[in-house]
Design an enzyme around this catalytic site. Structure first.
Site, short mmCIF file in Angstrom:
data_model
loop_
_atom_site.label_atom_id
_atom_site.label_comp_id
_atom_site.label_asym_id
_atom_site.label_seq_id
_atom_site.Cartn_x
_atom_site.Cartn_y
_atom_site.Cartn_z
N THR A 95 0.87 -1.16 0.00
CA THR A 95 0.00 0.00 0.00
C THR A 95 0.91 1.22 0.00
OG1 THR A 95 -1.74 -1.14 1.21
CG2 THR A 95 -1.79 1.27 1.22
N LYS A 171 -7.18 1.19 -2.79
CA LYS A 171 -6.75 0.67 -1.49
C LYS A 171 -6.91 1.73 -0.40
CE LYS A 171 -5.09 -1.79 1.77
NZ LYS A 171 -3.77 -2.38 1.84
N LYS A 239 0.27 4.88 8.48
CA LYS A 239 0.85 5.33 7.21
C LYS A 239 -0.22 5.41 6.13
CE LYS A 239 2.24 2.22 4.65
NZ LYS A 239 1.70 1.34 3.57
#
Length: 287
Positions: A95, A171, A239
């Site tokens: 990701t 995502k 993150k």
């Protein structure tokens, strides 16, 4: 087929293992070499440097932690681009940043190579069971002809979203959905505890009703058992939320739920953030 796999962590090891089980010749690399040992025992060959991957395989997959790691793997001094050849295919399943995915695709296209972004969701369980959901971005023809037959071993729900970067956008949208559902699970447990209900009984009824969700059914039992072993690390989730918020800022979008989830996860102690799975948000609520 000869396949290289970079990043054999919590999810990467299982994912690479499925390709090995499918009969492909596998070459593996990880910064911590010991994390490749299980795959090597099963027949994989270890690479000493990232840039060795294109010299041994026609298609290279990566599953690493942060956008900075992705950038180093692909565009760094010893990165894949240094030895990539025309016609080779590179698939990042981390990701990462949509902008970075676009940049990588553009740089590899200059040498006639293809770079696609295929981030996944489903955590360690999905990786082990080969039931991940996979979101694809990049050259459609290359995806359908060369990549899809391989990732069919890794996931059950695979969708192509468009050009490079679109897989990463999908995502991030997924992580936005998870951010608030993880909070809702912890808050429902907190309320249940405070009003004196049996939390185990509450979980049994809510998980099969309208309050059920992937977060509830997958991580609710772990919270109840105080099992905070990471299926997905909190620091990686933070993150992801930060990347989503950065994209929101670029497009002048306000997502208050995401902002709250990002704030609460960051308020957890550093040790918790770095070593626990996302279900440890329950610790913020002192369950």
């Amino acid at each position: 087929m000869k396949i290289a796999w970079i990043g054999t962590g919590v999810m990467g090891e299982s994912m690479a293992g499925h390709l090995l089980d499918a009969g492909h010749e596998l070459f593996v690399y990880n910064r911590t070499k010991s994390k490749t040992e299980n795959l090597v025992k099963r027949g994989a060959k270890v690479l000493n440097e990232i840039k060795e991957a294109p010299l041994n395989a026609d298609i290279t997959f990566s599953m690493v932690g942060y956008p900075s790691d992705v950038e180093e793997v692909y565009l760094g001094e010893n990165g894949l681009i240094r030895t990539a050849k025309k016609g080779q295919i590179f698939v990042d399943m981390s990701t990462s940043s949509p902008t970075l995915a676009k940049t990588i695709s553009e740089e590899f296209s200059k040498i006639g190579a293809y770079a696609l972004d295929l981030p996944v969701t489903g955590g360690d369980i999905g990786a082990k069971n080969g039931t991940l959901s996979i979101m694809a971005g990049g050259d459609k023809e290359i995806f359908e002809k060369n990549v899809l037959p391989l990732v069919n071993h890794l996931g059950k729900n695979i969708t192509y979203f468009g050009e490079a970067g679109k897989g990463q956008y999908a995502k991030l949208a997924n992580q936005i959905a998870i951010a608030t559902t993880m909070i809702s699970v912890a808050e429902s447990f907190k309320f249940t505890k405070e009003v004196g209900l049996n939390i185990d009984d509450f979980f049994k009824i809510v998980s099969t009703g309208s309050g059920g969700s992937f977060s509830m059914t997958s991580y609710g039992p772990r919270i109840l058992k105080e099992d905070f072993k990471p299926g997905f690390f909190i620091h990686h989730f933070i993150k992801d939320m930060r990347l989503a918020l950065e994209e929101c800022e670029k497009m002048n979008i306000r997502l208050p739920g995401l902002e709250v989830a990002y704030k609460l996860y960051n308020e957890l102690e550093e040790e918790i953030r770095n070593t626990n799975g996302t279900q440890a948000i329950s610790k913020w609520y002192k369950l």
